[in-house]
Design an enzyme around this catalytic site. Structure first.
Site, PDB file in Angstrom:
ATOM      1  N   HIS A  28       0.859  -1.193   0.000  1.00 35.74           N
ATOM      2  CA  HIS A  28       0.000   0.000   0.000  1.00 35.74           C
ATOM      3  C   HIS A  28       0.894   1.241   0.000  1.00 35.74           C
ATOM      4  O   HIS A  28       1.386   1.660   1.046  1.00 35.74           O
ATOM      5  CB  HIS A  28      -0.902   0.007   1.229  1.00 35.74           C
ATOM      6  CG  HIS A  28      -1.870  -1.139   1.275  1.00 35.74           C
ATOM      7  ND1 HIS A  28      -1.514  -2.405   1.663  1.00 35.74           N
ATOM      8  CD2 HIS A  28      -3.195  -1.201   0.984  1.00 35.74           C
ATOM      9  CE1 HIS A  28      -2.576  -3.212   1.605  1.00 35.74           C
ATOM     10  NE2 HIS A  28      -3.603  -2.512   1.202  1.00 35.74           N
ATOM     11  N   HIS A  68      -2.054  -0.460   7.019  1.00 37.99           N
ATOM     12  CA  HIS A  68      -1.730  -0.933   5.670  1.00 37.99           C
ATOM     13  C   HIS A  68      -0.555  -0.148   5.090  1.00 37.99           C
ATOM     14  O   HIS A  68       0.137  -0.647   4.231  1.00 37.99           O
ATOM     15  CB  HIS A  68      -2.957  -0.849   4.765  1.00 37.99           C
ATOM     16  CG  HIS A  68      -3.625   0.494   4.782  1.00 37.99           C
ATOM     17  ND1 HIS A  68      -4.559   0.850   5.729  1.00 37.99           N
ATOM     18  CD2 HIS A  68      -3.496   1.572   3.986  1.00 37.99           C
ATOM     19  CE1 HIS A  68      -4.973   2.087   5.499  1.00 37.99           C
ATOM     20  NE2 HIS A  68      -4.346   2.545   4.449  1.00 37.99           N
ATOM     21  N   PRO A 118      -6.552  -3.716  11.154  1.00 36.74           N
ATOM     22  CA  PRO A 118      -8.003  -3.576  11.339  1.00 36.74           C
ATOM     23  C   PRO A 118      -8.312  -2.133  11.752  1.00 36.74           C
ATOM     24  O   PRO A 118      -7.804  -1.643  12.773  1.00 36.74           O
ATOM     25  CB  PRO A 118      -8.302  -4.585  12.449  1.00 36.74           C
ATOM     26  CG  PRO A 118      -7.213  -5.619  12.318  1.00 36.74           C
ATOM     27  CD  PRO A 118      -5.996  -4.803  11.946  1.00 36.74           C
ATOM     28  N   ASP A 155      -8.823   7.978   6.835  1.00 33.72           N
ATOM     29  CA  ASP A 155     -10.278   8.158   6.890  1.00 33.72           C
ATOM     30  C   ASP A 155     -10.994   6.937   7.451  1.00 33.72           C
ATOM     31  O   ASP A 155     -11.983   7.062   8.162  1.00 33.72           O
ATOM     32  CB  ASP A 155     -10.811   8.443   5.480  1.00 33.72           C
ATOM     33  CG  ASP A 155     -10.319   9.775   4.964  1.00 33.72           C
ATOM     34  OD1 ASP A 155     -10.731  10.802   5.515  1.00 33.72           O
ATOM     35  OD2 ASP A 155      -9.499   9.788   4.030  1.00 33.72           O
ATOM     36  N   GLY A 156     -10.494   5.757   7.101  1.00 35.03           N
ATOM     37  CA  GLY A 156     -11.173   4.537   7.537  1.00 35.03           C
ATOM     38  C   GLY A 156     -11.274   4.456   9.051  1.00 35.03           C
ATOM     39  O   GLY A 156     -12.332   4.168   9.599  1.00 35.03           O
ATOM     40  N   HIS A 259      -4.167   4.026  -3.443  1.00 34.46           N
ATOM     41  CA  HIS A 259      -4.212   3.272  -2.185  1.00 34.46           C
ATOM     42  C   HIS A 259      -3.316   2.043  -2.235  1.00 34.46           C
ATOM     43  O   HIS A 259      -2.421   1.873  -1.416  1.00 34.46           O
ATOM     44  CB  HIS A 259      -5.665   2.892  -1.891  1.00 34.46           C
ATOM     45  CG  HIS A 259      -5.849   2.045  -0.669  1.00 34.46           C
ATOM     46  ND1 HIS A 259      -5.782   2.557   0.596  1.00 34.46           N
ATOM     47  CD2 HIS A 259      -6.096   0.724  -0.519  1.00 34.46           C
ATOM     48  CE1 HIS A 259      -5.985   1.590   1.485  1.00 34.46           C
ATOM     49  NE2 HIS A 259      -6.170   0.469   0.829  1.00 34.46           N
ATOM     50  N   GLU A 407     -17.961  -0.265  24.418  1.00 40.02           N
ATOM     51  CA  GLU A 407     -17.219  -1.491  24.718  1.00 40.02           C
ATOM     52  C   GLU A 407     -16.019  -1.673  23.801  1.00 40.02           C
ATOM     53  O   GLU A 407     -14.969  -2.169  24.222  1.00 40.02           O
ATOM     54  CB  GLU A 407     -18.133  -2.717  24.595  1.00 40.02           C
ATOM     55  CG  GLU A 407     -19.287  -2.774  25.578  1.00 40.02           C
ATOM     56  CD  GLU A 407     -20.528  -2.052  25.073  1.00 40.02           C
ATOM     57  OE1 GLU A 407     -20.456  -1.434  23.983  1.00 40.02           O
ATOM     58  OE2 GLU A 407     -21.558  -2.102  25.757  1.00 40.02           O
ATOM     59  N   PHE A 433     -22.275  -8.686  25.624  1.00 36.78           N
ATOM     60  CA  PHE A 433     -21.796  -7.578  24.808  1.00 36.78           C
ATOM     61  C   PHE A 433     -20.301  -7.682  24.514  1.00 36.78           C
ATOM     62  O   PHE A 433     -19.696  -6.750  23.980  1.00 36.78           O
ATOM     63  CB  PHE A 433     -22.177  -6.244  25.451  1.00 36.78           C
ATOM     64  CG  PHE A 433     -23.671  -6.179  25.690  1.00 36.78           C
ATOM     65  CD1 PHE A 433     -24.549  -6.629  24.706  1.00 36.78           C
ATOM     66  CD2 PHE A 433     -24.204  -5.751  26.883  1.00 36.78           C
ATOM     67  CE1 PHE A 433     -25.919  -6.636  24.900  1.00 36.78           C
ATOM     68  CE2 PHE A 433     -25.579  -5.748  27.091  1.00 36.78           C
ATOM     69  CZ  PHE A 433     -26.442  -6.190  26.105  1.00 36.78           C
ATOM     70  N   HIS A 457     -22.796 -11.777  33.985  1.00 37.31           N
ATOM     71  CA  HIS A 457     -24.048 -12.180  33.336  1.00 37.31           C
ATOM     72  C   HIS A 457     -23.750 -13.220  32.264  1.00 37.31           C
ATOM     73  O   HIS A 457     -23.981 -13.011  31.085  1.00 37.31           O
ATOM     74  CB  HIS A 457     -24.750 -10.958  32.730  1.00 37.31           C
ATOM     75  CG  HIS A 457     -25.177  -9.942  33.747  1.00 37.31           C
ATOM     76  ND1 HIS A 457     -24.283  -9.227  34.512  1.00 37.31           N
ATOM     77  CD2 HIS A 457     -26.403  -9.523  34.136  1.00 37.31           C
ATOM     78  CE1 HIS A 457     -24.949  -8.406  35.324  1.00 37.31           C
ATOM     79  NE2 HIS A 457     -26.230  -8.574  35.132  1.00 37.31           N
ATOM     80  N   HIS A 469     -29.605 -10.554  26.124  1.00 40.66           N
ATOM     81  CA  HIS A 469     -28.635 -10.381  27.196  1.00 40.66           C
ATOM     82  C   HIS A 469     -28.065 -11.705  27.700  1.00 40.66           C
ATOM     83  O   HIS A 469     -27.289 -11.713  28.648  1.00 40.66           O
ATOM     84  CB  HIS A 469     -29.272  -9.616  28.359  1.00 40.66           C
ATOM     85  CG  HIS A 469     -29.475  -8.158  28.068  1.00 40.66           C
ATOM     86  ND1 HIS A 469     -30.163  -7.711  26.954  1.00 40.66           N
ATOM     87  CD2 HIS A 469     -29.085  -7.034  28.732  1.00 40.66           C
ATOM     88  CE1 HIS A 469     -30.179  -6.383  26.964  1.00 40.66           C
ATOM     89  NE2 HIS A 469     -29.534  -5.951  28.021  1.00 40.66           N
ATOM     90  N   ARG A 516     -24.180 -13.923  37.115  1.00 40.96           N
ATOM     91  CA  ARG A 516     -24.894 -12.912  37.873  1.00 40.96           C
ATOM     92  C   ARG A 516     -25.567 -13.554  39.085  1.00 40.96           C
ATOM     93  O   ARG A 516     -25.688 -12.960  40.145  1.00 40.96           O
ATOM     94  CB  ARG A 516     -25.960 -12.289  36.969  1.00 40.96           C
ATOM     95  CG  ARG A 516     -26.799 -11.233  37.652  1.00 40.96           C
ATOM     96  CD  ARG A 516     -28.114 -11.108  36.899  1.00 40.96           C
ATOM     97  NE  ARG A 516     -28.842  -9.907  37.247  1.00 40.96           N
ATOM     98  CZ  ARG A 516     -30.049  -9.643  36.783  1.00 40.96           C
ATOM     99  NH1 ARG A 516     -30.646 -10.469  35.931  1.00 40.96           N
ATOM    100  NH2 ARG A 516     -30.689  -8.564  37.156  1.00 40.96           N
TER     101      ARG A 516
END
Lengths: 664, 664
Positions: A28, A68, A118, A155-156, A259, A407, A433, A457, A469, A516
């Protein structure tokens, strides 16, 4: 050094990138060619670093969030004189085993602060580094910890939700030593950014409380002036650098193909003519290399002065600083956890899993001042609000970071803290989550960072909040992840054991999962050894003859398995219960131990209030499973266990079915 | 109706919520008590809906993105007269099997548009619904499709990255019929929002191009006036409603405990005195109920007029509208895919998996105008840019949504489209980044929505971009998810078969995974039947005697298994190859079929360039696995396959090892 004088330095980056990418046949070029002046400004005039000691604790951190563009980083590390990045390393860009991998791969000893690629992860890591710096600065003072964290970002990264979470929270916390350089080239992999964004990105940062400077990213003097302003401003800073992607490659610059469109020899030759760079591939003229190497030595005085200050610290403080830098646990911690276990056995009270985890964490506080907790809009799983101050704009000595309902940022922040060093990061939320932070958990596993991901939980025991949940597949999905240890302790004793193992584990992340609902005590006598240390163990051996059934359970289901065993034993069926708080560690044990735990020639029933996926490796051909057939439902926890048949009666029935079909 | 006249209507919501929560012993009163006036304004004056036909295609959509406030929705559905929400349903709030589950659970026939609870998902679903509406409106005109999408949203949804992604892209696309009501109560579960956010939320929306109105959320007239403005404005609208959480419960209102602190009878009695509501629990006075029921009938004229317009459509257009509403596939599609398969067998060219998927998708275009594609900053996996127009601010007839680097929004958008109906949504990105949209994929599986999640770059075949971009655990983590089908086709024929199965599958999502590298043709003769339809099948039976070895493979590894089989057969070892494009479907087959495919008493070797986790259920006690031991590495794809031993030679060796240890 004027723009004109600096130009060959920036072009040295450009041509090392071009030459490496042409040689590799792919890569790149957009970032290294577009950000060459910005990188030159930062590394020759502002960064505090020492190629001779890449892990100098007080170095400025540099994160290439647009990973990249890895050749930008490799070119910088080569030019400034990092030992791992000789010219041969660059020539092996993207080959098997090369230090110059496709994307930067975490190797702090080589000068790579964090794995990136990522999108959005890198700037969230940088945020975590800045938090770790501020916290350590509050503890050890400016003489010992006082550095900036710089991140390059495309930008990503800023379109990703995690990037937006970072903007919001970094602004809220006013992390003044966090400085982003945005590669505003108006191009993403998909084409013009105008395909998918219209907003004024600088204005978005300003709304969040950031200091923003807008400059021509190819004007090194302007970038450098902006960096000066950024360092002085008490707010986090974003330098919006207007750039031309792939600048220097006439055929591609400013366009989508810039790119990562394939570069050919002809492009390289044209660029050499265009930019007046007559040198052969991989050849950096001596004066340019000298200028770069001298930039690599620019912090030597600061480095020596820092070493002197550390040497002059009072002995205890110095030892403490060195202890936390090395990631060593303090004396007394193990004994404190053992005392907790002993008390738990003596009182033998059933307690909510999250209460247990909270108690253990409170207990850790005096021993581990280097521990920081990120928490996503709840406090239950570690109960830290009781025992820790908040980390705020006005008080950096707080170890508790209110992350808000973010998160993903929380997880990546923890990674950045761990990569920074000197801090043991925890990240806490509901297990359901965990998916929101999963991309960050993957990065922790990939980098081998000792982050503790803590969840509450943990099953249908959540009850009436319903299937949204209630994790059912999440234990399996985390166990599928390489280098991730997943702990699901059965009671207070196992919880303390698992925490001890997790704290001692330095080569990868640990996930700790708590119920929980109340956990009955299943460990009723004190054991000197940490029984969880082999991942699984025989909690209750079969009695009255050769073992015919092995019940294997985790967490809250261990107590159910014990009840089922009592029923089976009452019917004369010799039954053992195996508690398996950590599959990954058990899988590492030798075959003899594994066979002794699982039982040879016995029926085996695994019990977990989750899906079967992944359990068959322990069950063999005479195996059964009692757990969840799919998603849960909304209702009282006890009713759900009954409804889904996760009961001692059903476990016992399943064992008998297996026995009769095989022994009979 | 003035504020004074409307107050009892709002209080009816309040007390139904209080009564249900007190009865259940738990629940979240913050939202229903804080948003009662907002909901009353919307449902009595603006919403187009018909409780007698909850699935009226042109109804306005209502999404309670802050789904923990479920009692607000249930009270509204009860008061306006939805059949599933009689008073007994409310009395069973949070009991097993109740329509009034802890969080709203997707049941469009009952009036619940979408499952909500995991924060941020709901507003992203609403975004998808607004896109689906705009697209259908462009196709069928204002007479047939012309409705608003309203969403209630709390602070949590807006802190989540996915919420921020939504704000950015909805502003970019100027979705004027999307209207959010923000419950600005300055409280989250963790305490004051000031713990974790400082930014001006309204300003953040304005930066993204939204129309923002700020009102007192307890002033019904002001809210209603804002809704009028919002409906008129061509931009997406956010109505910032300043509210008091749990308003009416003096002990909790405006405080953290207002969110879900336990309510007691005494609170209920105090609220009744405070608000002048002398009625017994669950008792709504007749005049108030009448006013609400009459609000429930306010769209009856619009409903009949719409029916008349649909009836008056030209027959073909009407049939087409009804076809896509019912989700039926058109005639000719199956034949077109079969013709593609036949051509693929005849030419027998190896092609990149992503090229194959692109060809198939191009082929679908004329048959499925109802298909919409969301794409996160790349085009490769479906190659749709070739064949589809972009969906833009100025052209709503485009079926290709440039989502930017916002995978999470993309997935939840697709869910919203599927829940909206009339549209078949696809979401496309790299498999390694599926983790970014995983929370949305889970919601699709939980709701049973027919979304097609399409991924490219499915393994270490990605090569030099390295382990960040190489999925190894992701197939397993997706297979662990209930109600999610994961397809990994081996060649062009299987790809077409899997696409056909996925398009026909309506009760849940399908994940389709394609290699970046070339897939050799493994299906060399045309079969009339869809062989992938049973999930796995014997691709090449053992020859020269009883089967001794079964090689089970997926995707790009099927060709390697065939090569290994050739080696083993050459040594006289009768070996079969099983291709398993979809484990989930295979698991649903009867035991006899499964045994016939896997082989009885044979050695079995599974081959997949991914982790072993989950494979053992097919392997029995004589099983082996050839795949990835952990994360990948950066290097050429062929070198990686060699390095990790995923080769015909190694597969054959593993088979022989198993044979000799068991037969010998």
């Amino acid at each position: 050094m004027s723009n004109t004088e600096a130009r060959p330095l920036a072009d040295a980056i450009r041509f090392l990138a071009i030459d490496s990418i042409v040689r590799a046949g792919e890569g790149h070029q957009g970032v290294p060619l577009g950000m060459a002046e910005i990188a030159t400004a930062l590394f020759t005039r502002h960064m505090k670093f020492n190629p001779a000691d890449p892990q100098w604790p007080d170095r400025d951190r540099f994160v290439l969030s647009n990973g990249h563009g890895s050749m930008l980083l490799y070119a910088l590390l080569h030019l400034t004189g990092y030992a791992h990045f000789g010219i041969d390393a660059l020539k092996s860009f993207r080959e098997m085993g090369s230090t110059c991998a496709g994307h930067p791969e975490f190797e702090p000893a080589a000068g790579i602060e964090v794995t990136t690629g990522p999108l959005g992860q890198g700037i969230a890591n940088a945020f975590g580094m800045a938090v770790a710096e501020a916290y350590q600065n509050a503890r050890f003072g400016d003489g010992i910890v006082d550095h900036y964290t710089y991140a390059f970002v495309g930008d990503g990264c800023l379109q990703e939700g995690i990037g937006q979470e970072m903007i919001s929270l970094a602004g809220h916390l006013q992390l003044g030593k966090l400085i982003l350089c945005w590669d505003d080239n108006q191009i993403t992999d998909d084409g013009s950014t105008s395909l998918s964004i219209s907003e004024d990105v600088s204005a978005r940062f300003r709304v969040a409380g950031w200091h923003v400077v807008e400059v021509d990213g190819h004007d090194l003097e302007a970038v450098s002036a902006a960096l000066v302003m950024a360092r002085r401003d008490p707010r986090p800073s974003m330098i919006a650098c207007r750039t031309v992607i792939a600048r220097g490659i006439a055929r591609l610059q400013g366009q989508r193909g810039g790119h990562s469109g394939k570069l050919f020899e002809a492009d390289s030759e044209a660029a050499r003519r265009e930019l007046g760079w007559p040198h052969a591939p991989f050849d950096v003229p001596a004066d340019v290399l000298d200028a770069w190497r001298s930039a690599g030595r620019r912090s030597e005085d600061a480095y020596r002065a820092w070493q002197a200050r550390v040497a002059a610290l009072p002995a205890a403080e110095r030892a403490e600083f060195e202890r936390i830098q090395a990631g060593r646990l303090p004396d007394g911690l193990r004994e404190a956890l053992e005392a907790y276990q002993r008390r738990a056995v003596e009182t033998s009270d059933a307690q909510a899993g999250i209460t247990i985890s909270g108690e253990i964490n409170d207990l850790l506080v005096p021993y581990l001042p280097e521990r920081m907790v990120g928490c996503a809009d709840l406090e239950a799983p570690t109960g830290h609000k009781r025992s820790l101050k908040a980390f705020t704009t006005s008080d950096r000595s707080g170890a508790y970071v209110h992350c808000g309902v973010r998160e993903h940022l929380m997880g990546a922040m923890a990674n950045g803290m761990a990569a920074h060093g000197g801090v043991i990061p925890l990240a806490v939320t509901y297990l359901a989550f965990s998916d929101y932070e999963r991309p960050a958990m993957r990065m922790a596993a990939l980098m081998g960072l000792p982050v503790k991901f803590v969840f509450s939980h943990d099953s249908i025991g959540v009850g009436r909040n319903g299937p949204t949940h209630q994790p059912v597949e999440i234990l399996a999905s985390l166990r599928a992840m390489p280098n991730m240890r997943v702990f699901r302790p059965a009671d207070a004793v196992e919880a303390a054991e698992c925490w001890m193992i997790a704290l001692e584990h330095r080569s990868g992340p640990s996930t700790l999962v708590f119920a929980r609902q109340a956990l009955l005590m299943v460990r009723t006598t004190h054991a000197a050894a940490n029984l969880s240390q082999r991942g699984a163990y025989v909690l209750a051996e079969a009695e009255g003859g050769k073992r015919r059934v092995t019940l294997i359970a985790t967490g809250s289901e261990v107590a159910l398995a014990l009840e089922a065993r009592a029923r089976l034993q009452a019917e004369g069926i010799a039954t053992a219960v195996v508690s398996m708080p950590c599959c990954e560690i058990f899988d590492e044990q030798d075959a003899a131990y594994r066979a002794s735990v699982l039982g040879v020639g016995t029926a085996r029933v695994a019990v977990e209030a989750a899906v079967r996926f992944g359990w068959d490796r322990y069950l063999g051909e005479r195996g059964g499973f009692v757990g969840m057939p799919g998603f849960g439902a909304s209702g009282p926890a006890e009713a759900l266990y009954e409804h889904f048949g996760i009961t001692p009666a059903h476990i016992a029935a399943e064992a008998k079915r297996l026995i009769s079909s095989h022994e009979g």
